[in-house]
Design a protein around this motif. Sequence first.
Motif, short mmCIF file in Angstrom:
data_model
loop_
_atom_site.label_atom_id
_atom_site.label_comp_id
_atom_site.label_asym_id
_atom_site.label_seq_id
_atom_site.Cartn_x
_atom_site.Cartn_y
_atom_site.Cartn_z
N GLN A 99 0.84 -1.19 0.00
CA GLN A 99 0.00 0.00 0.00
C GLN A 99 0.88 1.24 0.00
O GLN A 99 1.09 1.91 1.02
N ILE A 100 1.36 1.58 -1.19
CA ILE A 100 2.30 2.69 -1.30
C ILE A 100 1.65 4.01 -0.94
O ILE A 100 2.33 4.96 -0.52
N GLU A 101 0.31 4.10 -1.05
CA GLU A 101 -0.35 5.35 -0.71
C GLU A 101 -0.19 5.68 0.78
O GLU A 101 -0.22 6.86 1.16
N LEU A 102 -0.01 4.67 1.62
CA LEU A 102 0.24 4.94 3.04
C LEU A 102 1.58 5.65 3.22
O LEU A 102 1.70 6.60 4.02
N ALA B 219 -4.30 16.59 2.71
CA ALA B 219 -5.50 16.16 2.00
C ALA B 219 -5.68 16.95 0.71
O ALA B 219 -6.01 16.39 -0.34
N GLU B 220 -5.42 18.26 0.75
CA GLU B 220 -5.54 19.10 -0.45
C GLU B 220 -4.52 18.69 -1.50
O GLU B 220 -4.84 18.58 -2.69
N ARG B 221 -3.29 18.47 -1.07
CA ARG B 221 -2.22 18.15 -2.02
C ARG B 221 -2.41 16.79 -2.66
O ARG B 221 -2.05 16.59 -3.83
N LEU C 177 4.80 10.63 4.13
CA LEU C 177 5.87 11.54 3.75
C LEU C 177 5.35 12.94 3.47
O LEU C 177 6.00 13.94 3.79
N ASP C 178 4.18 13.02 2.88
CA ASP C 178 3.60 14.35 2.62
C ASP C 178 3.25 15.04 3.93
O ASP C 178 3.47 16.25 4.10
N LEU C 179 2.72 14.29 4.89
CA LEU C 179 2.37 14.86 6.18
C LEU C 179 3.62 15.29 6.95
O LEU C 179 3.59 16.29 7.69
N CYS C 180 4.71 14.58 6.78
CA CYS C 180 5.98 15.00 7.39
C CYS C 180 6.40 16.37 6.87
O CYS C 180 7.02 17.16 7.59
N GLU C 181 6.07 16.64 5.62
CA GLU C 181 6.44 17.92 5.00
C GLU C 181 5.48 19.03 5.36
O GLU C 181 5.89 20.14 5.71
N THR C 182 4.17 18.77 5.29
CA THR C 182 3.19 19.83 5.50
C THR C 182 2.89 20.08 6.97
O THR C 182 2.52 21.20 7.35
N ALA D 171 9.70 18.24 -7.02
CA ALA D 171 8.75 17.28 -6.46
C ALA D 171 8.81 15.96 -7.22
O ALA D 171 8.77 14.88 -6.61
N ASP D 172 8.92 16.03 -8.54
CA ASP D 172 8.96 14.80 -9.35
C ASP D 172 10.26 14.03 -9.15
O ASP D 172 10.27 12.80 -9.21
N LEU D 173 11.36 14.74 -8.90
CA LEU D 173 12.61 14.05 -8.58
C LEU D 173 12.50 13.32 -7.24
O LEU D 173 13.00 12.20 -7.08
N THR D 174 11.85 13.95 -6.30
CA THR D 174 11.70 13.36 -4.96
C THR D 174 10.89 12.07 -5.00
O THR D 174 11.22 11.08 -4.35
#
Length: 297
Positions: A2-5, A22-24, A10-15, A133-136
């Motif tokens: 489940q890669i979405e987890l 949720a918006e992103r 990782l997104d939450l670590c950033e925001t 972002a795409d490189l990350t």
Amino acid sequence: MQIELIETFLDLCETRSFNRTAERLGVTQSTVSGRISALEKALGQKLFDRSRSGTQPTLQGLRFEPHARGLRHGWTEARHAVGDAGSRPATIRIGIQHDLVNAHFSDLIAAFRLSLPDTAFFFEADYSAQMCADLTTGKEDLAILFSPRFHPDLYFETLGEVTYVMVSTEVERLEEVRRETYILPHFSDAIPHAHAALHPTLVDASLSIGQNAAMVALLRSMGGTAYVMQSSVADLTADRTCRLIPDAPPITQTVFAGVNQRFRHRPVHRRLLACLRDHFAFARQPEPRRPARGVRA
């Protein structure tokens, strides 16, 4: 898997915000909460603390973050490997700053293809923030960009510089430039700051453009005064659309190559970086040193 987890973590670590993540990601806040809860249950550890002051990773969350980045890149590599399997050549995905897609772009493509003849290339013109972002996430293998967004997973290397100069359809000297017909340059994150230092009286102009091709088209259609890439000046002056403003100082923009740290030392990426160094070498040539007084050259 489940890669979405992992992506959500990782997104939450950033925001540091469930709403922002949720918006992103284009999902609901309850979906973000559910994914984090599922990941915490799988790991048996609490990964975030939520309070009125915001969301902060726990110690376990901070320890898990580098492993999560590794899992995401491993998944991306696996997808690429499966997608490139069989008789098709491997595909390298390259992002390039809009303003660098010019007459010399074909020379760069030729150099890439000569260095890696059995490789397929996918090029996409974009802006720096999206390319970083795409490189990350592994969506791109290499980026040629103006404004690096520094990140533990990314490596950036200086390639050279491009120069922007002021031209006008209506005036001949800097002191004659009118704010009402001036177009602000916003070709990168750094240029507005450099421009403000040089021309503080022009920062309130009502129009701003973030792409050289659009700036050239606008000058041709409605006139005015603006900065354009030095490579565009010859065409604009040849057909008498614009004249160069000789007393306006040029603005230089550094060009960077960006790759993911995990790919930096791979043979393919080393060849691509070598091609880029050669391509931009002209911009890094030092001026000849003058001999010291009394010393023969």
